[in-house]
Design a protein around this motif. Sequence first.
Motif, PDB file in Angstrom:
ATOM      1  N   ASP A  16       0.870  -1.179   0.000  1.00 55.67           N
ATOM      2  CA  ASP A  16       0.000   0.000   0.000  1.00 55.67           C
ATOM      3  C   ASP A  16       0.904   1.226   0.000  1.00 55.67           C
ATOM      4  OD1 ASP A  16      -1.916   1.938   0.383  1.00 55.67           O
ATOM      5  OD2 ASP A  16      -2.819   1.018   2.154  1.00 55.67           O
ATOM      6  N   TRP A  17       1.034   1.857  -1.189  1.00 55.89           N
ATOM      7  CA  TRP A  17       1.964   2.976  -1.341  1.00 55.89           C
ATOM      8  C   TRP A  17       1.218   4.238  -1.742  1.00 55.89           C
ATOM      9  CZ3 TRP A  17       5.987   0.330  -5.116  1.00 55.89           C
ATOM     10  CH2 TRP A  17       6.597  -0.736  -4.455  1.00 55.89           C
ATOM     11  N   MET A  43       3.152   5.858 -10.317  1.00 54.49           N
ATOM     12  CA  MET A  43       1.784   6.295 -10.054  1.00 54.49           C
ATOM     13  C   MET A  43       1.604   6.742  -8.608  1.00 54.49           C
ATOM     14  SD  MET A  43      -0.643   3.795 -12.335  1.00 54.49           S
ATOM     15  CE  MET A  43      -0.330   3.578 -14.095  1.00 54.49           C
ATOM     16  N   SER A  44       2.272   6.077  -7.675  1.00 57.14           N
ATOM     17  CA  SER A  44       2.181   6.514  -6.278  1.00 57.14           C
ATOM     18  C   SER A  44       2.862   7.863  -6.103  1.00 57.14           C
ATOM     19  CB  SER A  44       2.795   5.477  -5.338  1.00 57.14           C
ATOM     20  OG  SER A  44       4.175   5.297  -5.597  1.00 57.14           O
ATOM     21  N   GLU A  45       3.905   8.109  -6.886  1.00 61.59           N
ATOM     22  CA  GLU A  45       4.594   9.401  -6.816  1.00 61.59           C
ATOM     23  C   GLU A  45       3.815  10.505  -7.521  1.00 61.59           C
ATOM     24  OE1 GLU A  45       8.420   8.496  -8.391  1.00 61.59           O
ATOM     25  OE2 GLU A  45       9.152   7.564  -6.537  1.00 61.59           O
ATOM     26  N   SER A  46       2.833  10.117  -8.357  1.00 63.61           N
ATOM     27  CA  SER A  46       2.044  11.118  -9.071  1.00 63.61           C
ATOM     28  C   SER A  46       0.788  11.523  -8.315  1.00 63.61           C
ATOM     29  CB  SER A  46       1.663  10.589 -10.455  1.00 63.61           C
ATOM     30  OG  SER A  46       0.672   9.578 -10.366  1.00 63.61           O
ATOM     31  N   GLY A  47       0.615  11.004  -7.098  1.00 61.28           N
ATOM     32  CA  GLY A  47      -0.516  11.425  -6.267  1.00 61.28           C
ATOM     33  C   GLY A  47      -1.635  10.413  -6.151  1.00 61.28           C
ATOM     34  N   LEU A  48      -1.347   9.143  -6.433  1.00 61.97           N
ATOM     35  CA  LEU A  48      -2.344   8.089  -6.303  1.00 61.97           C
ATOM     36  C   LEU A  48      -1.951   7.137  -5.181  1.00 61.97           C
ATOM     37  CD1 LEU A  48      -2.851   7.269 -10.094  1.00 61.97           C
ATOM     38  CD2 LEU A  48      -4.471   8.466  -8.617  1.00 61.97           C
ATOM     39  N   ARG A  49      -2.946   6.536  -4.567  1.00 66.43           N
ATOM     40  CA  ARG A  49      -2.701   5.481  -3.582  1.00 66.43           C
ATOM     41  C   ARG A  49      -2.705   4.155  -4.323  1.00 66.43           C
ATOM     42  NH1 ARG A  49      -6.523   3.968   1.682  1.00 66.43           N
ATOM     43  NH2 ARG A  49      -5.213   2.240   2.467  1.00 66.43           N
ATOM     44  N   CYS A  50      -1.576   3.489  -4.362  1.00 63.59           N
ATOM     45  CA  CYS A  50      -1.428   2.269  -5.152  1.00 63.59           C
ATOM     46  C   CYS A  50      -1.343   1.054  -4.238  1.00 63.59           C
ATOM     47  CB  CYS A  50      -0.174   2.352  -6.021  1.00 63.59           C
ATOM     48  SG  CYS A  50      -0.267   3.634  -7.291  1.00 63.59           S
ATOM     49  N   VAL A  51      -2.263   0.129  -4.443  1.00 63.38           N
ATOM     50  CA  VAL A  51      -2.362  -1.080  -3.628  1.00 63.38           C
ATOM     51  C   VAL A  51      -2.264  -2.294  -4.540  1.00 63.38           C
ATOM     52  CG1 VAL A  51      -3.834  -2.411  -2.063  1.00 63.38           C
ATOM     53  CG2 VAL A  51      -3.841   0.100  -1.960  1.00 63.38           C
ATOM     54  N   ALA A  52      -1.496  -3.283  -4.127  1.00 61.88           N
ATOM     55  CA  ALA A  52      -1.418  -4.549  -4.860  1.00 61.88           C
ATOM     56  C   ALA A  52      -1.321  -5.679  -3.851  1.00 61.88           C
ATOM     57  CB  ALA A  52      -0.215  -4.568  -5.812  1.00 61.88           C
ATOM     58  N   PHE A  53      -1.758  -6.857  -4.245  1.00 58.28           N
ATOM     59  CA  PHE A  53      -1.722  -7.987  -3.317  1.00 58.28           C
ATOM     60  C   PHE A  53      -1.247  -9.236  -4.031  1.00 58.28           C
ATOM     61  CE2 PHE A  53      -5.735  -8.324  -5.425  1.00 58.28           C
ATOM     62  CZ  PHE A  53      -6.141  -9.652  -5.374  1.00 58.28           C
ATOM     63  N   ASP A  54      -0.758 -10.186  -3.241  1.00 58.05           N
ATOM     64  CA  ASP A  54      -0.332 -11.480  -3.763  1.00 58.05           C
ATOM     65  C   ASP A  54      -1.536 -12.420  -3.753  1.00 58.05           C
ATOM     66  OD1 ASP A  54       2.142 -10.330  -3.819  1.00 58.05           O
ATOM     67  OD2 ASP A  54       3.055 -11.646  -2.326  1.00 58.05           O
TER      68      ASP A  54
END
Length: 275
Positions: A16-17, A43-54
């Motif tokens: 969660d970034w 994308m996280s550096e561009s102002g979005l909350r980026c979430v990924a999961f295994d």
Amino acid sequence: MPYFDSHDGTSLFYTDWGQGEPVVFVAGAWLSSSSWEFQMMPMSESGLRCVAFDKRGHGRSDWPGHGYDYDNLADDLAALLDHLDLRGVTLVAHSMGCGEVIRYLSRHGDDRVSRIVLISPTAPLAVRTPDNPDGVDQARFDAVAADRAKDRPRWLAKNAQAFFATHLGNKISSELVEWTVQRCLDCSARAAHEVVRTGVCTDLREESAAVRVPTLIIHGDADASAPVWLCGRRLAKLVPGNVYHEYAGAGHGIFITHADRLNQDVLDFIAGTGR
């Protein structure tokens, strides 16, 4: 490290970034959240909350011997969105992960979802059936699966160049190819077999036609894993009002070889400026 329990008690790992509008990344077969680094970092550096999961059976999540059908995988995705209480989500999926997103929408609705991005989808139906005569014969898939099971590391290394369509001039270092192969090996043998069968054999045609959120579909015309004529173009004919981008010379590993272009297309779509 962050984990959450899914509907059946399976423990799943997630990253969660960043802060801002949430974007949740759903990997395809064999790959884990780490495969999205070329999207999540910028994308996280561009102002979005980026979430990924295994996915279950992949990476740092539990490796159960069951639950690799789309119902369970969609419920895992729902458990993540519930755990983080995410709303206004953009779901970005690759390969058979696109089927997880489509099944999530048909099974859980779109209350939490603003839009979806489907990259190199295996949907709507890849296998041949009486009413899908142009699909690939089941026997061919079974033969490939049997060959892969004999020596999974060798099979992946042998097919890596086709995954990236390097024969068409797509540039990728040997180290990054090897890194991707290692990521693909970081899942259980059970998961490796079952998720491919799910992605190939599940009929998502009716559910695809019922999608009601804005949809961006991106597919490479040199995709050897999910042929564009069978998957991307057909899905684009089913999903109402979608935006369809076809990348010339791109293979299945489009999220790496064409990361800059793909990221811009996704960002434009989120911003409402993409066509």
